[in-house]
Design a protein around this motif. Structure first.
Motif, PDB file in Angstrom:
ATOM      1  N   THR A 284       0.827  -1.204   0.000  1.00 36.24           N
ATOM      2  CA  THR A 284       0.000   0.000   0.000  1.00 36.24           C
ATOM      3  C   THR A 284       0.862   1.254   0.000  1.00 36.24           C
ATOM      4  O   THR A 284       0.585   2.210  -0.725  1.00 36.24           O
ATOM      5  CB  THR A 284      -0.931   0.007   1.232  1.00 36.24           C
ATOM      6  OG1 THR A 284      -1.698  -1.195   1.238  1.00 36.24           O
ATOM      7  CG2 THR A 284      -1.868   1.178   1.201  1.00 36.24           C
TER       8      THR A 284
ATOM      9  N   PHE B 239       0.813   4.022  -2.995  1.00 35.13           N
ATOM     10  CA  PHE B 239       0.531   5.423  -2.716  1.00 35.13           C
ATOM     11  C   PHE B 239       1.723   6.306  -3.083  1.00 35.13           C
ATOM     12  O   PHE B 239       1.535   7.439  -3.534  1.00 35.13           O
ATOM     13  CB  PHE B 239       0.140   5.623  -1.257  1.00 35.13           C
ATOM     14  CG  PHE B 239      -1.302   5.302  -0.973  1.00 35.13           C
ATOM     15  CD1 PHE B 239      -2.202   5.036  -1.984  1.00 35.13           C
ATOM     16  CD2 PHE B 239      -1.761   5.262   0.321  1.00 35.13           C
ATOM     17  CE1 PHE B 239      -3.524   4.741  -1.732  1.00 35.13           C
ATOM     18  CE2 PHE B 239      -3.086   4.969   0.605  1.00 35.13           C
ATOM     19  CZ  PHE B 239      -3.971   4.711  -0.430  1.00 35.13           C
TER      20      PHE B 239
ATOM     21  N   LEU C  44      -5.732  16.125  -3.784  1.00 33.77           N
ATOM     22  CA  LEU C  44      -5.479  14.686  -3.775  1.00 33.77           C
ATOM     23  C   LEU C  44      -4.068  14.371  -3.287  1.00 33.77           C
ATOM     24  O   LEU C  44      -3.855  13.421  -2.537  1.00 33.77           O
ATOM     25  CB  LEU C  44      -5.702  14.102  -5.170  1.00 33.77           C
ATOM     26  CG  LEU C  44      -7.153  14.038  -5.633  1.00 33.77           C
ATOM     27  CD1 LEU C  44      -7.219  13.567  -7.083  1.00 33.77           C
ATOM     28  CD2 LEU C  44      -7.981  13.144  -4.741  1.00 33.77           C
TER      29      LEU C  44
ATOM     30  N   SER D 289      -3.867  14.624   0.399  1.00 32.60           N
ATOM     31  CA  SER D 289      -4.438  13.437   1.026  1.00 32.60           C
ATOM     32  C   SER D 289      -3.413  12.313   1.088  1.00 32.60           C
ATOM     33  O   SER D 289      -3.291  11.621   2.097  1.00 32.60           O
ATOM     34  CB  SER D 289      -5.668  12.985   0.238  1.00 32.60           C
ATOM     35  OG  SER D 289      -6.163  11.779   0.735  1.00 32.60           O
ATOM     36  N   LEU D 290      -2.654  12.126   0.025  1.00 34.72           N
ATOM     37  CA  LEU D 290      -1.639  11.070   0.013  1.00 34.72           C
ATOM     38  C   LEU D 290      -0.480  11.381   0.949  1.00 34.72           C
ATOM     39  O   LEU D 290       0.050  10.491   1.612  1.00 34.72           O
ATOM     40  CB  LEU D 290      -1.132  10.832  -1.407  1.00 34.72           C
ATOM     41  CG  LEU D 290      -2.132  10.166  -2.340  1.00 34.72           C
ATOM     42  CD1 LEU D 290      -1.570  10.081  -3.752  1.00 34.72           C
ATOM     43  CD2 LEU D 290      -2.507   8.790  -1.838  1.00 34.72           C
TER      44      LEU D 290
ATOM     45  N   GLU E 103      -0.707  13.094   3.656  1.00 30.32           N
ATOM     46  CA  GLU E 103      -1.252  12.855   5.000  1.00 30.32           C
ATOM     47  C   GLU E 103      -1.255  11.361   5.315  1.00 30.32           C
ATOM     48  O   GLU E 103      -1.020  10.962   6.450  1.00 30.32           O
ATOM     49  CB  GLU E 103      -2.678  13.420   5.087  1.00 30.32           C
ATOM     50  CG  GLU E 103      -3.342  13.217   6.414  1.00 30.32           C
ATOM     51  CD  GLU E 103      -2.781  14.098   7.521  1.00 30.32           C
ATOM     52  OE1 GLU E 103      -3.035  13.774   8.696  1.00 30.32           O
ATOM     53  OE2 GLU E 103      -2.088  15.088   7.232  1.00 30.32           O
ATOM     54  N   TYR E 104      -1.499  10.535   4.300  1.00 28.96           N
ATOM     55  CA  TYR E 104      -1.484   9.090   4.529  1.00 28.96           C
ATOM     56  C   TYR E 104      -0.109   8.634   5.013  1.00 28.96           C
ATOM     57  O   TYR E 104       0.000   7.793   5.903  1.00 28.96           O
ATOM     58  CB  TYR E 104      -1.863   8.332   3.261  1.00 28.96           C
ATOM     59  CG  TYR E 104      -1.705   6.844   3.421  1.00 28.96           C
ATOM     60  CD1 TYR E 104      -2.678   6.101   4.070  1.00 28.96           C
ATOM     61  CD2 TYR E 104      -0.568   6.192   2.967  1.00 28.96           C
ATOM     62  CE1 TYR E 104      -2.527   4.730   4.261  1.00 28.96           C
ATOM     63  CE2 TYR E 104      -0.405   4.824   3.143  1.00 28.96           C
ATOM     64  CZ  TYR E 104      -1.384   4.106   3.787  1.00 28.96           C
ATOM     65  OH  TYR E 104      -1.229   2.763   3.973  1.00 28.96           O
TER      66      TYR E 104
ATOM     67  N   ARG F 246      -3.350   6.810   7.419  1.00 33.14           N
ATOM     68  CA  ARG F 246      -4.773   6.711   7.112  1.00 33.14           C
ATOM     69  C   ARG F 246      -5.151   7.900   6.240  1.00 33.14           C
ATOM     70  O   ARG F 246      -4.509   8.954   6.289  1.00 33.14           O
ATOM     71  CB  ARG F 246      -5.634   6.665   8.362  1.00 33.14           C
ATOM     72  CG  ARG F 246      -5.619   7.920   9.158  1.00 33.14           C
ATOM     73  CD  ARG F 246      -6.444   7.793  10.417  1.00 33.14           C
ATOM     74  NE  ARG F 246      -6.481   9.101  11.036  1.00 33.14           N
ATOM     75  CZ  ARG F 246      -7.583   9.696  11.415  1.00 33.14           C
ATOM     76  NH1 ARG F 246      -8.735   9.107  11.262  1.00 33.14           N
ATOM     77  NH2 ARG F 246      -7.534  10.872  11.964  1.00 33.14           N
ATOM     78  N   LEU F 247      -6.182   7.713   5.450  1.00 34.62           N
ATOM     79  CA  LEU F 247      -6.649   8.792   4.587  1.00 34.62           C
ATOM     80  C   LEU F 247      -7.633   9.655   5.361  1.00 34.62           C
ATOM     81  O   LEU F 247      -8.552   9.150   5.995  1.00 34.62           O
ATOM     82  CB  LEU F 247      -7.337   8.221   3.342  1.00 34.62           C
ATOM     83  CG  LEU F 247      -6.419   7.521   2.352  1.00 34.62           C
ATOM     84  CD1 LEU F 247      -7.243   6.887   1.247  1.00 34.62           C
ATOM     85  CD2 LEU F 247      -5.410   8.485   1.772  1.00 34.62           C
ATOM     86  N   ARG F 248      -7.418  10.960   5.308  1.00 33.62           N
ATOM     87  CA  ARG F 248      -8.342  11.871   5.983  1.00 33.62           C
ATOM     88  C   ARG F 248      -9.460  12.231   5.026  1.00 33.62           C
ATOM     89  O   ARG F 248      -9.231  12.605   3.882  1.00 33.62           O
ATOM     90  CB  ARG F 248      -7.616  13.126   6.429  1.00 33.62           C
ATOM     91  CG  ARG F 248      -6.667  12.789   7.552  1.00 33.62           C
ATOM     92  CD  ARG F 248      -6.399  13.822   8.568  1.00 33.62           C
ATOM     93  NE  ARG F 248      -7.376  14.848   8.755  1.00 33.62           N
ATOM     94  CZ  ARG F 248      -7.062  16.044   9.191  1.00 33.62           C
ATOM     95  NH1 ARG F 248      -5.813  16.360   9.427  1.00 33.62           N
ATOM     96  NH2 ARG F 248      -7.995  16.942   9.380  1.00 33.62           N
TER      97      ARG F 248
ATOM     98  N   ILE G 234     -10.164  14.476   0.898  1.00 35.67           N
ATOM     99  CA  ILE G 234     -10.845  13.849  -0.234  1.00 35.67           C
ATOM    100  C   ILE G 234     -12.130  14.609  -0.558  1.00 35.67           C
ATOM    101  O   ILE G 234     -12.439  14.858  -1.730  1.00 35.67           O
ATOM    102  CB  ILE G 234     -11.111  12.367   0.070  1.00 35.67           C
ATOM    103  CG1 ILE G 234      -9.778  11.634   0.210  1.00 35.67           C
ATOM    104  CG2 ILE G 234     -11.953  11.727  -1.023  1.00 35.67           C
ATOM    105  CD1 ILE G 234      -9.892  10.243   0.747  1.00 35.67           C
TER     106      ILE G 234
END
Length: 143
Positions: free
Chosen positions: A9, A13, A64, A67-68, A70-71, A76-78, A82
Motif C-alpha cells: 500500500t 501510494f 489529492l 491526502s496522500l 497525509e497518509y 490513514r486517509l483523511r 478527499i
C-alpha cells in the motif's frame, strides 16, 4: 501478511504521489503557456475559460496529493482532503458549465444538492475529528 499489505500500500501510494506531482508540474507549465496564448488570442473569453479550468484542475490535484501526503504521516486517509477535492471538482464543473451557458437547470439543481451533501459531509468529518481529539486529550490528562 499485514506487513506485506502495508508495504504494498505504501509503494502504491508513493507511485500515485509521484504521478500526481508530475501532473501538477505539467499542469503549472501548461497554465503558463495558456497565459501566453491568452495575450496573443483575440477571443479572450474562451482563453479565460481554459485558464480557469486548468487552475481548478490543479486545485483538485493538489488536494489529492495532500491526502496522500497525509497518509504517509498518519497511515490513514483523511476524509476532509478527499471531500475538499470532490468539492473543488464539482465547483469546477459548475463554473465551467455556467460560464459556457451550457448547464441545464436540472443539472444545476443536482450539482447544488451534491455540493450541499459534500459540504455537510465535510462539516461532519471535522466535528467527528474534533470530538475524537478532545476525547484523546481527556483520556491522556486523566492518566
Amino acid at each position: 501478511m499485514k506487513l506485506i499489505f502495508e508495504r504494498v500500500t505504501s509503494v502504491v501510494f508513493a507511485v500515485m504521489l509521484v504521478f500526481l506531482t508530475i501532473g501538477i508540474i505539467i499542469g503549472t507549465g501548461r497554465l503558463f503557456l495558456l497565459l501566453l496564448e491568452l495575450f496573443r488570442d483575440a477571443n479572450v473569453a474562451e482563453g479565460y475559460l481554459h485558464v480557469v479550468s486548468e487552475v481548478l484542475s490543479l486545485f483538485v490535484l493538489i488536494e489529492l496529493s495532500r491526502s496522500l501526503v497525509e497518509y504517509f504521516s498518519v497511515n490513514r486517509l483523511r476524509l476532509t482532503f478527499i471531500v475538499d477535492a470532490a468539492i473543488v471538482f464539482v465547483l469546477r464543473e459548475v463554473m465551467i458549465g455556467l460560464f459556457e451557458a451550457k448547464l441545464a437547470v436540472d443539472k444545476v439543481y443536482a450539482l447544488s444538492a451534491l455540493l450541499l451533501v459534500l459540504g455537510l459531509l465535510r462539516i461532519g468529518s471535522i466535528i467527528v475529528h474534533q470530538r475524537s481529539v478532545a476525547l484523546e486529550r481527556g483520556s491522556s490528562e486523566q492518566a
